[in-house]
Design an enzyme around this catalytic site. Structure first.
Site, PDB file in Angstrom:
ATOM      1  N   ASN A   9     -70.453 -59.085  23.380  1.00 50.05           N
ATOM      2  CA  ASN A   9     -69.823 -59.930  24.399  1.00 50.05           C
ATOM      3  C   ASN A   9     -70.176 -59.323  25.754  1.00 50.05           C
ATOM      4  O   ASN A   9     -69.637 -58.288  26.126  1.00 50.05           O
ATOM      5  CB  ASN A   9     -68.302 -59.945  24.182  1.00 50.05           C
ATOM      6  CG  ASN A   9     -67.571 -60.660  25.304  1.00 50.05           C
ATOM      7  OD1 ASN A   9     -68.184 -61.387  26.094  1.00 50.05           O
ATOM      8  ND2 ASN A   9     -66.261 -60.453  25.389  1.00 50.05           N
ATOM      9  N   LYS A  11     -69.589 -60.480  28.648  1.00 47.85           N
ATOM     10  CA  LYS A  11     -68.593 -60.819  29.685  1.00 47.85           C
ATOM     11  C   LYS A  11     -69.315 -61.332  30.950  1.00 47.85           C
ATOM     12  O   LYS A  11     -70.348 -61.978  30.836  1.00 47.85           O
ATOM     13  CB  LYS A  11     -67.696 -59.617  29.974  1.00 47.85           C
ATOM     14  CG  LYS A  11     -67.155 -58.989  28.690  1.00 47.85           C
ATOM     15  CD  LYS A  11     -66.034 -58.032  28.925  1.00 47.85           C
ATOM     16  CE  LYS A  11     -65.643 -57.377  27.619  1.00 47.85           C
ATOM     17  NZ  LYS A  11     -64.409 -56.646  27.693  1.00 47.85           N
ATOM     18  N   HIS A 100     -60.417 -64.931  23.805  1.00 47.62           N
ATOM     19  CA  HIS A 100     -60.584 -63.509  24.129  1.00 47.62           C
ATOM     20  C   HIS A 100     -59.384 -63.046  24.944  1.00 47.62           C
ATOM     21  O   HIS A 100     -58.827 -63.817  25.733  1.00 47.62           O
ATOM     22  CB  HIS A 100     -61.891 -63.304  24.906  1.00 47.62           C
ATOM     23  CG  HIS A 100     -62.217 -61.851  25.087  1.00 47.62           C
ATOM     24  ND1 HIS A 100     -61.645 -61.091  26.071  1.00 47.62           N
ATOM     25  CD2 HIS A 100     -63.022 -61.024  24.379  1.00 47.62           C
ATOM     26  CE1 HIS A 100     -62.107 -59.841  25.962  1.00 47.62           C
ATOM     27  NE2 HIS A 100     -62.942 -59.781  24.937  1.00 47.62           N
ATOM     28  N   GLU A 102     -59.113 -61.392  27.524  1.00 44.65           N
ATOM     29  CA  GLU A 102     -59.230 -61.580  28.985  1.00 44.65           C
ATOM     30  C   GLU A 102     -58.936 -63.028  29.354  1.00 44.65           C
ATOM     31  O   GLU A 102     -58.374 -63.306  30.424  1.00 44.65           O
ATOM     32  CB  GLU A 102     -60.623 -61.126  29.455  1.00 44.65           C
ATOM     33  CG  GLU A 102     -60.716 -59.598  29.463  1.00 44.65           C
ATOM     34  CD  GLU A 102     -62.076 -59.038  29.113  1.00 44.65           C
ATOM     35  OE1 GLU A 102     -63.079 -59.753  29.214  1.00 44.65           O
ATOM     36  OE2 GLU A 102     -62.125 -57.847  28.729  1.00 44.65           O
ATOM     37  N   GLU A 172     -58.826 -57.888  18.004  1.00 45.12           N
ATOM     38  CA  GLU A 172     -59.095 -57.033  19.149  1.00 45.12           C
ATOM     39  C   GLU A 172     -57.777 -56.595  19.785  1.00 45.12           C
ATOM     40  O   GLU A 172     -57.209 -57.347  20.605  1.00 45.12           O
ATOM     41  CB  GLU A 172     -59.913 -57.782  20.193  1.00 45.12           C
ATOM     42  CG  GLU A 172     -61.260 -58.242  19.689  1.00 45.12           C
ATOM     43  CD  GLU A 172     -62.256 -58.362  20.837  1.00 45.12           C
ATOM     44  OE1 GLU A 172     -63.260 -57.657  20.811  1.00 45.12           O
ATOM     45  OE2 GLU A 172     -61.993 -59.135  21.768  1.00 45.12           O
ATOM     46  N   GLY A 178     -62.025 -52.040  26.262  1.00 40.09           N
ATOM     47  CA  GLY A 178     -62.523 -51.450  27.502  1.00 40.09           C
ATOM     48  C   GLY A 178     -61.774 -50.200  27.931  1.00 40.09           C
ATOM     49  O   GLY A 178     -61.861 -49.786  29.093  1.00 40.09           O
ATOM     50  N   SER A 218     -63.485 -51.027  22.120  1.00 38.84           N
ATOM     51  CA  SER A 218     -64.128 -49.724  22.346  1.00 38.84           C
ATOM     52  C   SER A 218     -64.952 -49.250  21.141  1.00 38.84           C
ATOM     53  O   SER A 218     -64.952 -48.070  20.791  1.00 38.84           O
ATOM     54  CB  SER A 218     -63.083 -48.679  22.739  1.00 38.84           C
ATOM     55  OG  SER A 218     -62.464 -49.038  23.961  1.00 38.84           O
ATOM     56  N   GLY A 240     -68.513 -53.320  26.181  1.00 35.55           N
ATOM     57  CA  GLY A 240     -69.280 -52.380  26.995  1.00 35.55           C
ATOM     58  C   GLY A 240     -70.552 -51.865  26.340  1.00 35.55           C
ATOM     59  O   GLY A 240     -71.624 -51.856  26.963  1.00 35.55           O
TER      60      GLY A 240
END
Ligand code: PEP
Length: 257
Positions: A9, A11, A100, A102, A172, A178, A218, A240
């Protein structure tokens, strides 16, 4: 056997040029083992919307799948800032992340909206990757399973039995996204098993056994092997670490079985 899925992902990172570069580097690494890797795993990348056409071109002839990070539930209309499922499908998108954390927390997307998005994706013959996960506070209060199963229930509510085997769920935990804090393999397995049981109650055991449940939060090359050793963890949704070809390729090469 459920093939593992390693999904990146991206982002709101990487414009078209950078997306092409990352895909080229990823292909240079993974394409040489494509036949071996494809026996038991799949790879997907989800660039930002505007990079999707460039990514689609860069992926031509590759087995790496193209994903998107969201989709609206209507096909077209007065929905400023949104992108619809058929628009994504046009560019060869096969998987769409919905719900997600976010989107849920920053953009206040609620369970019902997430379910409508998931249904639209499935209705256009793409795979919704439905994200669920508790906040740190909810975990501390002992509400993890309740929160995750509520999100699952709403997220899948409009999905009919014909589309159910195609769905993917991504667990998640919000506190792990993150942050560099990963759920332990045992913590993740416990939630994944609860998700699979709930899928069985809703769609029957055969479907529940076929649906892939990814872990996200992570994930790195250092923790992926121990996560993949758990029976109900069928791959990873990676943020990430998916932005660097070498780091993501090492995750894709996780030890399996
Ligand atoms: C994500 O955004 O889905 C995610 C898991 O991010 P990260 O791997 O950076 O924690």
């Amino acid at each position: 056997m459920r093939k593992k899925l390693f999904a990146g992902n991206w982002k709101m990172n990487l414009g078209p040029t950078e997306s092409r570069e990352l895909i080229a580097a990823l292909r240079a690494d993974l394409d040489r083992d494509a036949a071996t890797l494809s026996r038991d795993r799949e790879v997907m990348v989800a660039p930002p919307f505007l990079s999707i056409p460039a990514a689609a071109q860069a992926l031509a002839g590759s087995s790496i799948l193209l994903g998107a990070q969201n989709a609206h539930f209507e096909e077209k209309g007065a929905f400023t800032g949104e992108v619809s499922a058929p628009m994504l499908r046009y560019f060869g998108v096969s998987h769409v992340i919905v719900g997600h954390s976010e989107r849920r927390h920053i953009f206040k997307e609620e369970d019902e909206l997430v379910g409508k998005r998931a249904a639209a994706v499935a209705g256009h013959r793409m795979t919704p990757v439905l994200c669920v996960g508790e906040t740190g506070r909810e975990r501390d209060r002992g509400h993890t399973t309740e929160v995750v199963l509520r999100q699952l229930q709403f997220g899948l509510a409009p999905i009919g039995p014909q589309d159910s085997p195609r769905i993917i769920v991504a667990y998640e935990p919000v506190w792990a996204i993150g942050t560099g804090r990963t759920a332990t393999p045992e913590q993740a397995q416990q939630v994944h098993a609860a998700i699979r049981e709930a899928l069985g109650d809703r769609f029957g055991k055969e479907t529940a056994d076929a649906v892939r449940i990814l872990y996200g939060g992570s994930v790195t090359a250092d923790n992926i092997d121990s996560l993949m050793a758990k029976p109900d963890i069928d791959g990873a949704l990676v943020g990430g670490a998916s932005l660097r070809a070498d780091a993501f390729a090492r995750i894709v090469r996780a030890r399996i079985g």
